[in-house]
Design a protein around this motif. Structure first.
Motif, PDB file in Angstrom:
ATOM      1  N   ASP A  99      -4.583 -20.341  -6.262  1.00 65.40           N
ATOM      2  CA  ASP A  99      -5.476 -19.165  -6.256  1.00 65.40           C
ATOM      3  C   ASP A  99      -4.681 -17.913  -5.912  1.00 65.40           C
ATOM      4  O   ASP A  99      -4.925 -16.834  -6.447  1.00 65.40           O
ATOM      5  CB  ASP A  99      -6.595 -19.325  -5.213  1.00 65.40           C
ATOM      6  CG  ASP A  99      -7.452 -20.541  -5.481  1.00 65.40           C
ATOM      7  OD1 ASP A  99      -7.472 -21.002  -6.632  1.00 65.40           O
ATOM      8  OD2 ASP A  99      -8.082 -21.036  -4.531  1.00 65.40           O
ATOM      9  N   GLN A 146       0.489   0.565   7.330  1.00 60.72           N
ATOM     10  CA  GLN A 146       1.582   1.520   7.583  1.00 60.72           C
ATOM     11  C   GLN A 146       2.448   1.133   8.786  1.00 60.72           C
ATOM     12  O   GLN A 146       3.581   1.597   8.911  1.00 60.72           O
ATOM     13  CB  GLN A 146       1.026   2.939   7.802  1.00 60.72           C
ATOM     14  CG  GLN A 146       0.420   3.570   6.553  1.00 60.72           C
ATOM     15  CD  GLN A 146       1.387   3.581   5.375  1.00 60.72           C
ATOM     16  OE1 GLN A 146       2.597   3.740   5.546  1.00 60.72           O
ATOM     17  NE2 GLN A 146       0.857   3.382   4.186  1.00 60.72           N
ATOM     18  N   TYR A 277      -1.396   0.197  -2.810  1.00 59.36           N
ATOM     19  CA  TYR A 277      -2.482  -0.653  -2.296  1.00 59.36           C
ATOM     20  C   TYR A 277      -3.276  -1.297  -3.434  1.00 59.36           C
ATOM     21  O   TYR A 277      -4.333  -1.877  -3.215  1.00 59.36           O
ATOM     22  CB  TYR A 277      -3.455   0.196  -1.464  1.00 59.36           C
ATOM     23  CG  TYR A 277      -2.893   0.792  -0.188  1.00 59.36           C
ATOM     24  CD1 TYR A 277      -2.097   0.044   0.664  1.00 59.36           C
ATOM     25  CD2 TYR A 277      -3.201   2.105   0.176  1.00 59.36           C
ATOM     26  CE1 TYR A 277      -1.618   0.590   1.850  1.00 59.36           C
ATOM     27  CE2 TYR A 277      -2.722   2.654   1.361  1.00 59.36           C
ATOM     28  CZ  TYR A 277      -1.931   1.890   2.185  1.00 59.36           C
ATOM     29  OH  TYR A 277      -1.462   2.425   3.356  1.00 59.36           O
ATOM     30  N   ARG A 284     -10.033  -7.422  -3.931  1.00 57.94           N
ATOM     31  CA  ARG A 284     -11.377  -7.090  -3.411  1.00 57.94           C
ATOM     32  C   ARG A 284     -12.401  -7.140  -4.546  1.00 57.94           C
ATOM     33  O   ARG A 284     -13.517  -7.608  -4.366  1.00 57.94           O
ATOM     34  CB  ARG A 284     -11.362  -5.718  -2.728  1.00 57.94           C
ATOM     35  CG  ARG A 284     -10.642  -5.769  -1.390  1.00 57.94           C
ATOM     36  CD  ARG A 284     -10.391  -4.392  -0.795  1.00 57.94           C
ATOM     37  NE  ARG A 284      -9.393  -4.497   0.272  1.00 57.94           N
ATOM     38  CZ  ARG A 284      -8.643  -3.498   0.697  1.00 57.94           C
ATOM     39  NH1 ARG A 284      -8.752  -2.291   0.164  1.00 57.94           N
ATOM     40  NH2 ARG A 284      -7.768  -3.694   1.656  1.00 57.94           N
ATOM     41  N   HIS A 365     -11.449   2.555  -5.219  1.00 52.03           N
ATOM     42  CA  HIS A 365     -11.037   2.031  -3.905  1.00 52.03           C
ATOM     43  C   HIS A 365     -12.236   1.980  -2.962  1.00 52.03           C
ATOM     44  O   HIS A 365     -12.486   0.956  -2.312  1.00 52.03           O
ATOM     45  CB  HIS A 365      -9.917   2.905  -3.323  1.00 52.03           C
ATOM     46  CG  HIS A 365      -9.730   2.751  -1.849  1.00 52.03           C
ATOM     47  ND1 HIS A 365      -9.584   1.515  -1.243  1.00 52.03           N
ATOM     48  CD2 HIS A 365      -9.670   3.667  -0.835  1.00 52.03           C
ATOM     49  CE1 HIS A 365      -9.447   1.678   0.077  1.00 52.03           C
ATOM     50  NE2 HIS A 365      -9.503   2.969   0.342  1.00 52.03           N
ATOM     51  N   GLU A 415      -8.211  -9.898   3.264  1.00 53.50           N
ATOM     52  CA  GLU A 415      -8.228  -8.807   2.276  1.00 53.50           C
ATOM     53  C   GLU A 415      -8.903  -7.558   2.835  1.00 53.50           C
ATOM     54  O   GLU A 415      -9.644  -6.869   2.152  1.00 53.50           O
ATOM     55  CB  GLU A 415      -8.915  -9.278   0.986  1.00 53.50           C
ATOM     56  CG  GLU A 415      -8.407  -8.594  -0.256  1.00 53.50           C
ATOM     57  CD  GLU A 415      -6.899  -8.584  -0.368  1.00 53.50           C
ATOM     58  OE1 GLU A 415      -6.277  -9.645  -0.214  1.00 53.50           O
ATOM     59  OE2 GLU A 415      -6.348  -7.504  -0.589  1.00 53.50           O
TER      60      GLU A 415
HETATM   61  C1  LIG Z   1     -10.753 -19.094  -9.121  1.00 56.28           C
HETATM   62  C2  LIG Z   1     -10.139 -18.333  -8.038  1.00 56.28           C
HETATM   63  C3  LIG Z   1      -9.882 -16.871  -8.307  1.00 56.28           C
HETATM   64  C4  LIG Z   1      -9.319 -16.161  -7.145  1.00 56.28           C
HETATM   65  C5  LIG Z   1      -9.081 -14.746  -7.348  1.00 56.28           C
HETATM   66  C6  LIG Z   1      -8.943 -13.916  -6.146  1.00 56.28           C
HETATM   67  C7  LIG Z   1      -8.148 -14.472  -5.087  1.00 56.28           C
HETATM   68  C8  LIG Z   1      -9.030 -15.163  -4.171  1.00 56.28           C
HETATM   69  C9  LIG Z   1      -8.359 -15.593  -2.989  1.00 56.28           C
HETATM   70  C10 LIG Z   1      -8.474 -14.598  -1.984  1.00 56.28           C
HETATM   71  C11 LIG Z   1      -7.777 -15.048  -0.863  1.00 56.28           C
HETATM   72  C12 LIG Z   1      -7.635 -13.969   0.062  1.00 56.28           C
HETATM   73  C13 LIG Z   1      -6.361 -13.307  -0.039  1.00 56.28           C
HETATM   74  C14 LIG Z   1      -6.162 -12.546   1.164  1.00 56.28           C
HETATM   75  C15 LIG Z   1      -4.873 -11.869   1.088  1.00 56.28           C
HETATM   76  C16 LIG Z   1      -4.798 -10.900   2.158  1.00 56.28           C
HETATM   77  O1  LIG Z   1      -5.493 -10.919   3.121  1.00 56.28           O
HETATM   78  S1  LIG Z   1      -3.615  -9.717   1.871  1.00 56.28           S
HETATM   79  C17 LIG Z   1      -3.740  -8.629   3.198  1.00 56.28           C
HETATM   80  C18 LIG Z   1      -4.972  -7.854   3.226  1.00 56.28           C
HETATM   81  N1  LIG Z   1      -4.738  -6.737   4.058  1.00 56.28           N
HETATM   82  C19 LIG Z   1      -5.466  -5.674   3.990  1.00 56.28           C
HETATM   83  O2  LIG Z   1      -6.409  -5.625   3.242  1.00 56.28           O
HETATM   84  C20 LIG Z   1      -5.030  -4.537   4.840  1.00 56.28           C
HETATM   85  C21 LIG Z   1      -6.124  -3.577   5.120  1.00 56.28           C
HETATM   86  N2  LIG Z   1      -5.548  -2.293   5.436  1.00 56.28           N
HETATM   87  C22 LIG Z   1      -5.408  -1.326   4.513  1.00 56.28           C
HETATM   88  O3  LIG Z   1      -5.735  -1.487   3.360  1.00 56.28           O
HETATM   89  C23 LIG Z   1      -4.792  -0.016   4.991  1.00 56.28           C
HETATM   90  O4  LIG Z   1      -3.988  -0.225   6.084  1.00 56.28           O
HETATM   91  C24 LIG Z   1      -5.846   1.034   5.346  1.00 56.28           C
HETATM   92  C25 LIG Z   1      -6.839   0.484   6.338  1.00 56.28           C
HETATM   93  C26 LIG Z   1      -6.539   1.375   4.048  1.00 56.28           C
HETATM   94  C27 LIG Z   1      -5.202   2.258   5.948  1.00 56.28           C
HETATM   95  O5  LIG Z   1      -4.243   2.814   5.075  1.00 56.28           O
HETATM   96  P1  LIG Z   1      -3.346   4.049   5.525  1.00 56.28           P
HETATM   97  O6  LIG Z   1      -2.418   4.370   4.425  1.00 56.28           O
HETATM   98  O7  LIG Z   1      -2.723   3.773   6.847  1.00 56.28           O
HETATM   99  O8  LIG Z   1      -4.355   5.192   5.857  1.00 56.28           O
HETATM  100  P2  LIG Z   1      -5.415   6.031   5.063  1.00 56.28           P
HETATM  101  O9  LIG Z   1      -5.111   7.435   5.418  1.00 56.28           O
HETATM  102  O10 LIG Z   1      -6.760   5.497   5.406  1.00 56.28           O
HETATM  103  O11 LIG Z   1      -5.155   5.837   3.520  1.00 56.28           O
HETATM  104  C28 LIG Z   1      -4.230   6.629   2.825  1.00 56.28           C
HETATM  105  C29 LIG Z   1      -4.769   6.963   1.474  1.00 56.28           C
HETATM  106  O12 LIG Z   1      -4.764   5.768   0.678  1.00 56.28           O
HETATM  107  C30 LIG Z   1      -6.059   5.558   0.151  1.00 56.28           C
HETATM  108  N3  LIG Z   1      -6.203   4.115   0.060  1.00 56.28           N
HETATM  109  C31 LIG Z   1      -6.252   3.219   1.062  1.00 56.28           C
HETATM  110  N4  LIG Z   1      -6.358   1.991   0.547  1.00 56.28           N
HETATM  111  C32 LIG Z   1      -6.374   2.126  -0.790  1.00 56.28           C
HETATM  112  C33 LIG Z   1      -6.474   1.212  -1.862  1.00 56.28           C
HETATM  113  N5  LIG Z   1      -6.601  -0.101  -1.660  1.00 56.28           N
HETATM  114  N6  LIG Z   1      -6.451   1.707  -3.104  1.00 56.28           N
HETATM  115  C34 LIG Z   1      -6.345   3.009  -3.331  1.00 56.28           C
HETATM  116  N7  LIG Z   1      -6.260   3.933  -2.365  1.00 56.28           N
HETATM  117  C35 LIG Z   1      -6.267   3.474  -1.117  1.00 56.28           C
HETATM  118  C36 LIG Z   1      -6.994   6.193   1.129  1.00 56.28           C
HETATM  119  O13 LIG Z   1      -8.219   6.488   0.543  1.00 56.28           O
HETATM  120  C37 LIG Z   1      -6.225   7.434   1.498  1.00 56.28           C
HETATM  121  O14 LIG Z   1      -6.352   8.318   0.422  1.00 56.28           O
HETATM  122  P3  LIG Z   1      -6.403   9.897   0.707  1.00 56.28           P
HETATM  123  O15 LIG Z   1      -7.618  10.119   1.550  1.00 56.28           O
HETATM  124  O16 LIG Z   1      -5.148  10.219   1.441  1.00 56.28           O
HETATM  125  O17 LIG Z   1      -6.504  10.496  -0.652  1.00 56.28           O
END
Ligand SMILES: CCCCCCCCCCCCCCCC(=O)SCCNC(=O)CCNC(=O)[C@H](O)C(C)(C)COP(=O)(O)OP(=O)(O)OC[C@H]1O[C@@H](n2cnc3c(N)ncnc32)[C@H](O)[C@@H]1OP(=O)(O)O
Length: 657
Positions: A99, A146, A277, A284, A365, A415
């Motif tokens: 997966d 970050q 990202y 997601r 996003h 995620e």
């Molecule tokens: C049959 C089977 C089929 C299967 C099919 C599927 C697979 C099924 C299995 C699943 C199994 C699970 C798989 C788990 C795999 C993990 O878990 S991988 C790890 C997951 N980790 C995360 O999701 C980390 C979450 N954290 C974050 O995304 C970031 O640290 C945060 C919270 C967004 C903060 O980002 P930052 O750059 O520190 O701060 P921030 O100022 O909020 O953002 C900067 C800029 O980027 C933008 N931004 C942030 N994120 C994004 C983004 N994602 N996109 C675009 N822009 C973004 C913000 O809007 C902001 O934009 P502006 O306002 O400056 O224009």
């Protein structure tokens, strides 16, 4: 008796179940594909699930590897397309490293590698000559990307990067497929060149030998251990990974967003940095698309069991179906349409990216982040609610519900933690409000905010129960709730000494505003799906009832929001409640057929309570007898530990105390 009951319930259906199956599947072709794969898996002894109950973790992992290998053999032998292969994996119903390889590793290469890099890596990945994972999260930092600490330092003399894990907290931790299987990882690390830190970038690092699977020099890799539940996600080898100054060639940096030249110069490409990202947006989106399937599975079990149980005897010939089930049933349908819309939104966005148009990225996003958060939290809670609705029997493994919950619940934190993700939506909403009137008009799912002045001043006009079932009234109510909550937050933030401080102080309210925005999207997507022609006797009518149930159950459960913002009066909430009761009456005798339309086979459901034929009690009884503890009438351990007590032969006896 029980079997007759379900047949009776089915005979009461006021719609064409086969036509509803097509709608649920997203078309005739998808329905046939699903049925073909369900049958293929159920009839193949290699995919049997019975033995999983008593497997140790090591046995479970090996069983998963065997199934994944067998699936791969079939995929090649039968020349399956990617879609067919994905459908097959879904029906095998046992999460595996595959997966992550297909769902995250390959899409991340597609999103972040240059064309030349894709040419190199994709054929290897598609043929599984290499197996990959996505190594982003670290022991000390998951949500805050970050702050990741792993470093990739450019070394001009070797034209490569030195990847290093500087602290224990910098250990890569959680990536699925990493612990035991992956040969390669997409590693997120701080890029350092010419003494400067350029932040987080992605690199492909080979971690295991392609000859004997041994970790390569400088690599420490292992499984992070047993997780929640007895099976669930324990079939996935979530891993840990450390680098001791591992050298990788410069070309292994994924260079679609930025490159480092031979001389060590950092050069930005013309795509926005946020695309780093992008892999998370893609996953997601898939999670939102999948939420309805898990909720529908739990609801099928609970509805069928509710239809056959007769705890308090038959009342007016009606089964004991509790009304609490109907909003969950409606939510499963709502999420299915949401998923279908999400899929097309994502495809449209990808098409724009192909043409270097990244303008829709912030909205996509916000949608994927917020809807992932709401859909997974609601689904996890919904599965647990279904378990409770099945009474004590829902706690038995043979009900299928404990495992379903255990495998689903990590989606609330993987995620992107659900709270963190809602705060991303809040950022988007606050930004949208801030730019109102500046010529940058909100569009897409945020378009309603351009009407904020009216939305915050005009109150609801519902005067009688039936007023509530107008799509226009419902849509406006959700828009007003969302706009009012968002505006209140914006005002609160504007009054703070700094924007960051204001945002942090208002975080609780911001979560509420984000939830309201996301629920508005779900309601409007459900309504939108019903604007088209839907063939089949009574199908559209049932969907309209479900759509109203979904929307009105939110109006009543979130009554606090509607009342506090002043949009609704208590009397109007009462009218919503009584309209909802009427709708429950309409859906009650269709409920069994509405879950039949999900088209789950008994093999896939794996539930004594959710059997299609309703033969629940006999099935529970037989499953209990199959338990290995019942292999003999006198239990193991009797002679050593039970008999001595009964025979008063233990060293300590009550009389001596
Ligand atoms: C049959 C089977 C089929 C299967 C099919 C599927 C697979 C099924 C299995 C699943 C199994 C699970 C798989 C788990 C795999 C993990 O878990 S991988 C790890 C997951 N980790 C995360 O999701 C980390 C979450 N954290 C974050 O995304 C970031 O640290 C945060 C919270 C967004 C903060 O980002 P930052 O750059 O520190 O701060 P921030 O100022 O909020 O953002 C900067 C800029 O980027 C933008 N931004 C942030 N994120 C994004 C983004 N994602 N996109 C675009 N822009 C973004 C913000 O809007 C902001 O934009 P502006 O306002 O400056 O224009």
């Amino acid at each position: 008796m029980e079997m007759k009951t379900l047949a009776q319930e089915r005979s009461k259906a006021e719609f064409d179940v086969e036509a509803m199956k097509v709608v649920w599947a997203g078309g005739e072709a998808s329905l046939r594909l699903n049925q073909r794969m369900a049958e293929l898996v159920a009839n193949d002894p290699e995919f049997q699930k019975d033995s999983r109950v008593m497997q140790t973790r090591s046995e479970l992992l090996k069983d998963t590897f065997r199934k994944a290998a067998h699936a791969w053999e079939l995929i090649n032998k039968l020349h399956f397309t990617e879609e067919e292969a994905r459908c097959l994996r879904k029906h095998i119903d046992q999460p595996s490293y595959a997966d992550l390889h297909w769902g995250v590793f390959i899409p991340a290469i597609k999103g972040q590698a240059t064309d030349a890099q894709q040419k190199k890596w994709l054929p290897l990945a598609y043929s599984q000559a290499i197996i990959g994972c996505y190594a982003q999260t670290e022991l000390g930092h998951g949500s805050n990307v970050q702050r990741l600490e792993t470093t990739a330092t450019f070394e001009p003399s070797t034209d490569g990067f030195i990847v290093n894990t500087p602290t224990i907290a910098a250990t890569k931790w959680w990536p699925g497929g990493l612990g035991k299987v992956s040969t390669h990882a997409i590693v997120h690390a701080r890029l350092l060149t010419n003494g400067k830190d350029y932040g987080i970038h992605a690199f492909i690092v080979q971690i295991r030998s392609l000859e004997d699977h041994q970790p390569l020099p400088g690599i420490t890799v292992a499984d992070i251990g047993t997780k929640f539940g007895s099976r669930a996600y324990n079939s996935v080898d979530n891993g840990l990974l450390r680098f001791n100054n591992v050298h990788i060639p410069r070309e292994n940096m994924l260079m679609r967003l930025a490159t480092v030249t031979k001389e060590g110069k950092y050069v930005h490409s013309n795509v926005p940095t946020q695309l780093a990202y992008g892999a998370m947006v893609n996953v997601r989106k898939s999670i939102v698309m999948d939420a309805s399937y898990s909720l529908a599975r739990a609801v099928t079990i609970a509805v069928r069991y509710s239809a056959v149980r007769r705890q308090f005897g038959v009342q007016d010939g009606q089964p004991e179906m509790q009304s609490r089930l109907f909003p969950l049933l409606a939510t499963a349908y709502a999420y299915r349409f949401l998923g279908q819309w999400m899929s097309s939104l994502y495809s449209d966005t990808m098409a724009c990216f192909e043409n270097n148009d990244f303008s829709t990225l912030p909205e996509v996003h916000a949608c994927t982040a917020g809807l992932k958060s709401i859909a997974t939290s609601t689904t996890a809670d919904g599965i647990e609610e279904c378990r409770k609705l099945c009474g004590g029997h829902g706690y038995l493994t043979s009900s299928g519900l404990p495992d379903l919950f255990a495998v689903y619940v990590p989606s609330c934190t993987y995620e992107g933690d659900n709270v963190i993700l809602l705060l991303q939506v809040a950022r988007y909403l606050m930004k949208t409000l801030k730019f109102l009137g500046s010529g940058k008009e909100p569009s897409g799912t945020a378009a309603y905010l351009s009407n904020v002045t009216e939305l915050v001043s005009k109150n609801c006009e519902v005067a009688k129960e039936s007023d509530w079932i107008s799509p226009k009234t419902l849509r406006y109510a959700f828009e007003a709730r969302s706009a009012r909550l968002a505006l209140k937050c914006a005002t609160q933030i504007a009054a703070a000494s700094t924007q960051d401080e204001g945002f942090s102080e208002a975080s609780c309210e911001l979560l509420g505003a984000s939830r309201a925005h996301c629920e508005l999207i779900i309601v409007t997507r459900f309504m939108g799906a019903l604007e088209r022609e839907i063939p089949g006797r009574g199908v559209k009518n049932q969907l309209q009832i479900l759509c109203n149930i979904y929307a009105l159950s939110l109006v009543t459960t979130r009554a606090g929001d509607f009342l506090m913002t002043g949009y609704l009066s208590p009397e109007q909430v009462e009218l919503a409640k009584s309209q909802l009761r009427d709708l429950f009456k309409k859906v009650r005798h269709n409920a069994v057929s509405l879950v039949d339309a999900f088209d789950y086979t008994d093999f896939y459901l794996g539930s004594s309570l959710g059997r299609y034929d309703g033969n629940v009690y006999e099935s529970l009884y037989n499953e209990a007898l199959k338990d290995p503890t019942n292999a003999s009438a006198v239990t193991e351990g009797y002679t050593e530990f039970i008999r001595p007590i009964l025979k008063q032969q233990l060293g300590t006896s009550m009389s001596r105390l």
